[in-house]
Enzyme design. Structure first.
Site, PDB file in Angstrom:
ATOM      1  N   GLY A  46       0.856  -1.278  -0.081  1.00  0.00           N
ATOM      2  CA  GLY A  46      -0.251   0.169  -0.028  1.00  0.00           C
ATOM      3  C   GLY A  46       1.086   1.491   0.088  1.00  0.00           C
ATOM      4  N   GLN A  51       2.579   9.588   1.953  1.00  0.00           N
ATOM      5  CA  GLN A  51       4.184   9.221   1.543  1.00  0.00           C
ATOM      6  C   GLN A  51       5.690   9.573   0.494  1.00  0.00           C
ATOM      7  OE1 GLN A  51       2.792   4.692   2.084  1.00  0.00           O
ATOM      8  NE2 GLN A  51       4.732   4.731   3.400  1.00  0.00           N
ATOM      9  N   CYS A  96       6.106  -0.684   7.045  1.00  0.00           N
ATOM     10  CA  CYS A  96       6.276   0.626   6.209  1.00  0.00           C
ATOM     11  C   CYS A  96       7.252   1.044   4.990  1.00  0.00           C
ATOM     12  CB  CYS A  96       5.975   2.072   6.753  1.00  0.00           C
ATOM     13  SG  CYS A  96       5.126   3.432   6.137  1.00  0.00           S
ATOM     14  N   LEU A  97       6.917   1.266   3.985  1.00  0.00           N
ATOM     15  CA  LEU A  97       7.609   1.689   2.584  1.00  0.00           C
ATOM     16  C   LEU A  97       8.417   2.737   3.031  1.00  0.00           C
ATOM     17  CD1 LEU A  97       5.507   1.548  -0.583  1.00  0.00           C
ATOM     18  CD2 LEU A  97       7.335   0.073   0.161  1.00  0.00           C
ATOM     19  N   HIS A 138      -3.038   1.055   8.318  1.00  0.00           N
ATOM     20  CA  HIS A 138      -2.219   1.186   8.086  1.00  0.00           C
ATOM     21  C   HIS A 138      -1.868   2.838   7.102  1.00  0.00           C
ATOM     22  CE1 HIS A 138       2.306   0.794   7.757  1.00  0.00           C
ATOM     23  NE2 HIS A 138       2.029   1.855   6.772  1.00  0.00           N
ATOM     24  N   GLU A 139      -3.186   2.618   5.832  1.00  0.00           N
ATOM     25  CA  GLU A 139      -3.233   3.443   4.698  1.00  0.00           C
ATOM     26  C   GLU A 139      -3.370   4.649   4.922  1.00  0.00           C
ATOM     27  OE1 GLU A 139      -0.437   3.715   2.803  1.00  0.00           O
ATOM     28  OE2 GLU A 139       0.222   1.228   3.089  1.00  0.00           O
ATOM     29  N   HIS A 142      -1.809   6.395   7.468  1.00  0.00           N
ATOM     30  CA  HIS A 142      -0.653   7.613   6.924  1.00  0.00           C
ATOM     31  C   HIS A 142      -1.812   8.940   6.360  1.00  0.00           C
ATOM     32  CE1 HIS A 142       2.590   6.011   6.784  1.00  0.00           C
ATOM     33  NE2 HIS A 142       2.436   4.481   6.179  1.00  0.00           N
TER      34      HIS A 142
HETATM   35 NI    NI Z   1       3.303   2.927   5.328  1.00  0.00          NI
END
Ligand code: NI
Length: 173
Positions: A46, A51, A96-97, A138-139, A142
């Site tokens: 995701g 981000q 997480c990216l 999670h997304e 953000h």
């Molecule tokens: Ni993340």
């Protein structure tokens, strides 16, 4: 389409609340197309607009329950998403990216129902279970400036991460 730079933990933009999307225009579509390419390139589950430095309420989630060999068929675009129902609980590894190489145990609902609009402003609802429910949560976090580390009960050891990698779970979102 173009790859966008993924902000890393410590960047102030990741802690800010994003604003609603109001214009379903070419600029939004370009953002989503770029996010899609960036997500696929990063091999994540995701990606949220903040981000990539855009403080708007737009996320992509890979729904692994959609059967396809091609990950681009599994990507759901959610604009102005809200969780409208959730049930159950799961405790599992999450990453997480924006925090590469770091995984922690996070409790999330097992099932979530999300209401959002698509890139043209048409409303829809989607269910996510297991890993997809985790990715929705999670997304959406953000968009409110919340990093998963807020909820981590403990971080995984190198050994556990090796095991995780071999099972291909707990991928980055
Ligand atoms: Ni993340």
């Amino acid at each position: 389409m173009a790859l966008r730079n993924i902000l890393k933990d410590g960047d102030a933009a990741l802690l800010k609340k994003s604003r609603a999307v109001t214009d379903y225009n070419a600029r939004l579509h370009k953002l989503l197309d770029d996010m899609r390419e960036t997500l696929i390139e990063a091999n994540g589950l995701g990606l949220a607009a903040p981000q990539v430095g855009v403080l708007r309420r737009a996320v992509l989630v890979v729904d692994t329950s959609i059967e396809s060999e091609d990950v681009s068929d599994q990507i759901i675009e959610l604009i102005n998403p809200e969780i409208i129902a959730s049930s159950g609980e799961q405790d599992g590894a999450e990453g997480c990216l924006s925090a590469p190489g770091i995984y922690g145990m996070v409790k999330r609902p097992q099932l979530v129902k999300v209401r959002a609009t698509d890139r043209y402003g048409k409303e829809f609802e989607a269910w996510g279970e297991g890993l997809t429910a985790r990715a929705f949560c999670h997304e959406l976090d953000h968009l409110d400036g919340i990093m998963f580390s807020t909820y981590v009960s403990r971080y995984l050891t190198d050994e556990e991460m090796d095991e995780l990698a071999s099972r291909r779970e707990g991928e980055d979102a």
